[in-house]
Scaffold this active site. Structure first.
Site: not given
Lengths: 326, 397
Positions: A60, A129
């Site tokens: 990321e 999540h």
């Protein structure tokens, strides 16, 4: 006019912008050949090729670093961070790099990029999540922050985000991907910083974002039918810039305000808006502003538990009814 | 006599780890302190370009096509022409004097906040700058004054940024660590350790996307080399064959922690091995060695082979920042590097020994540079402070 899912609207939005401008590129984890883990980008790789649509390593920081590096030279990257929770993995870019570059460089560095991400709960993915983190982005000066609730807004706001000269964090809601909506043919371009009154009303203003918009609308319908309370529902759409004119205008008409937020209680976006209303429109209010939020706990995975913590139409109806009858 | 400087400055307890590397280096490293018949011959062979388009063109043109050394090895040190030596001398001296002035002004309270001086490391940026062309980009961390001067940014604008004045490159809103000149290809100036590595990789991505032949130099230190995102970007850069040279300035200390106390693999030229990125260890105190290695690395990138790692063995004379008294090392260690390996003194000695310049000529250069620096200091002191309205400009458009 065609009916489109929120998911397909993402694809169409990116395709619209990539067709228009060769400087627009798109990359992220599993977004090209696999078409995205939420199938939001199916066909873009085939349409635009491997040069412009890329699968990245699961990295990321490198993704956002590469996006910003490219943007500093004038490209207009759209980078996907698969789950908004992963912002924490690459937060340096969101907090320190994108938003400070223009300021620290005397306007020399531009950062015309979009980070799209799947935000929010409802999929039983658990605490890492499922979060709604639009407030993380909202708190940082130098970023623009949008969260569409309909397929049409996905396209219009994505176009506006890509064409904007500043970094825009684009929150898509996972639980809206399968929802459908009417979308006009041809190019759609919206403006950042404009809220939308999605249901006019005179008794109270309900401010909502993303998945909370359909829930607020559902609640408003029932409040009218069952309790004769006529609520105005505003889809805030853009947290930065914030359409304070639309919000304060509505409060001036209805004299009551409710926010419906998926953020955990502390420092959710509604807290900031309520503070603005208290500053600017205190004497328009007939009662205290009320925030309807997720409690300040990590999100649970089990369906029964997750359903208990997210604001629901039931909870909105009950909260508005009780507040207005107090 | 030929022991490389690292051996000199390392305490015995650290030496063992380094010994094998040093021995390996010695094999390929020619003498650098004296005039040998061999190096003199090389000087003759080096032909300066007729009319340089920019100040470094002559040096680039004068560099013989370096025989590529094997991956991971030390690049050969090439002799410089008179023009190259003088240009390197001037540039390094400008950085040295500028930084001395900045340190002085910091002590006088004219500069606030952080101030990380580049003194001792001058040969790295100057040599690398000699290896790139117009259109290439440079990005670095917070120890950035030298990089800006080397790329041709105005000393006045840099110093005025340090003093927080409106004439500074960022109108006082960036400070020592955050200055940029997109016009010159300088993309900062970054305060977050390691971010410049990923950003530089992104700049290289844009070069490749556009199909130009520009190369990005991403400088970082031995400290930043232990940041996780560096390896995310190494992987991406090699995977996508991005034209970026990762220049690791190993100045022996990550802030106050010695390299061997902070790094499991202290040979940073090998940090790309698992990504198949070639690397070379370079004597970063010798501007010729830097340029030769830079030339090879930049060519590698320009030809589309992907990234390249250069580990510059260098040394910072001052503390990590102005507020660091550097008690983690001995005075003797610093003195030894200063007296035996100073990058500027090396060039000066060569210029005089080879009669490429007289004491008078060098004194004149010194005088010219002092003038530039003094004018910059004057500007940075007298220039107006930023208008408070600037607080609200350039936040977003």
């Amino acid at each position: 006019m065609a009916e489109l899912t929120y998911r397909d609207a993402v694809t169409r939005a990116i395709a619209q912008e990539m067709s228009r401008d060769p400087d627009v590129i798109f990359f992220g984890e599993d977004v090209a050949k696999p078409g995205g883990v939420f199938k939001t980008t199916v066909g873009l790789y085939e349409q635009f090729g491997p040069r412009r649509v890329r699968d990245t390593p699961i990295s990321e920081q490198a993704i956002l670093g590469a996006a910003m590096g490219a943007a500093m030279t004038g490209l207009k990257p759209i980078a996907e961070i698969m789950f908004s929770d992963f912002f924490a993995v690459c937060f340096d870019y969101i907090a320190n790099e994108f938003p400070k570059s223009r300021y620290m460089s005397n306007g020399q560095l531009k950062c015309p990029l979009v980070v799209r991400t799947a935000n929010g709960a409802g999929s039983r993915f658990g605490a890492q999540h499922s979060q709604s983190v639009e407030n993380w982005a909202m708190m940082i000066p130098g970023l623009k922050v949008v969260a569409p609730s309909t397929p049409r807004d996905v396209i219009g706001l994505m176009a506006a985000a890509v064409r904007d000269p500043d970094p825009v964090i684009f929150f898509e809601h996972k639980s809206l991907y399968a929802t459908k909506g009417e979308v006009p043919d041809g190019e759609i371009v919206d403006t950042l910083g404009s809220a939308k009154i999605v249901r006019p009303g005179k008794d109270a203003t309900i401010l909502a974002l993303a998945l909370m918009v359909p829930r607020a609308l559902d609640a408003a319908t029932r409040l009218k039918r069952e309790h004769d309370i006529d609520c105005e529902v505003i889809d805030v759409r853009s947290l930065v810039p914030l359409d304070t004119r639309a919000i304060l205008g509505s409060v001036a008409r209805t004299h009551r305000v409710f926010t419906v937020e998926e953020n955990p209680r502390l420092c959710g976006w509604g807290a900031e808006i309520v503070s603005i209303i208290a500053d600017e429109a205190f004497y328009d209010l007939d009662g205290p502003p009320v925030r309807i939020t997720t409690p300040h706990i990590p999100l649970p995975a089990a369906d029964t538990l997750e359903d208990l913590v997210l604001p629901t139409p039931d909870r909105i109806v009950e909260t508005v009814r009780r507040s207005l009858s107090a | 006599m030929l022991a490389i400087w690292v051996m000199g400055c390392l305490a015995a307890r650290e030496a063992l780890r380094e010994r094998s590397m040093a021995v390996a280096n010695r094999k390929t490293r020619p003498a650098k302190s004296s005039v040998s018949a061999k190096s003199a011959r090389r000087d003759v062979a080096a032909k300066p370009a007729a009319k340089p388009a920019d100040k470094h063109a002559a040096m680039r043109a004068a560099t013989p096509a370096a025989t590529p050394a094997a991956k991971g090895s030390v690049a050969p040190v090439l002799a410089f022409s008179r023009e190259q030596e003088l240009a390197a001398y001037r540039q390094m001296l400008l950085i040295r004097r500028f930084e001395e002035k900045a340190g002085q002004m910091y002590g006088m309270g004219l500069i606030g906040g952080f101030c990380h001086l580049y003194i001792g490391q001058e040969a790295v940026v100057v040599g690398m700058q000699m290896a790139i062309k117009a259109g290439d980009q440079v990005i670095t961390g917070y120890r950035d004054h030298g990089h800006m001067l080397a790329i041709g940014m105005d000393a006045k604008g840099v110093l005025a940024e340090l003093t927080g004045r409106r004439g500074g490159y960022s109108k006082g809103k960036g400070g020592s660590m955050h200055m940029f000149s997109v016009e010159k290809g300088f993309f900062g100036g970054h305060g977050i350790v390691g971010a410049q590595v990923s950003l530089g990789t992104g700049i290289a991505f844009a070069n490749r996307y556009r199909g130009n032949d520009n190369v990005c130099l991403a400088y970082f230190g031995d400290g930043a080399a232990n940041q996780g995102q560096v390896y995310e970007s190494f992987n991406m850069a090699e995977l996508w064959k991005l034209p970026v040279v990762y220049v690791i300035e190993n100045n022996r200390y990550a802030m106050g922690t010695a390299v061997t106390r902070a790094s499991a693999q202290a040979d940073f030229s090998k940090r790309g091995v698992s990504f198949n990125i070639p690397g070379a260890k370079v004597d970063g105190m010798d501007v010729r060695a830097v340029m030769a290695a830079g030339d090879k690395a930049v060519r590698w990138c320009r030809e589309g082979n992907g990234p390249y790692i250069l580990e510059m063995m260098t040394y910072r004379y001052r503390g990590h920042s102005m507020s660091d008294p550097a008690k983690y090392r001995s005075r003797e260690e610093v003195e030894k590097v200063r007296t035996e390996h100073d990058p500027i003194e090396q060039v000066r000695a060569r210029l005089l020994a080879r009669k490429m310049a007289s004491e008078d000529e060098l004194r004149k250069i010194d005088g010219d540079i002092r003038k530039v620096v003094n004018e910059a200091a004057e500007f940075a002191t007298d220039n107006k402070e930023p208008d408070p309205s600037e607080l609200w400009t350039d936040v977003v458009r």
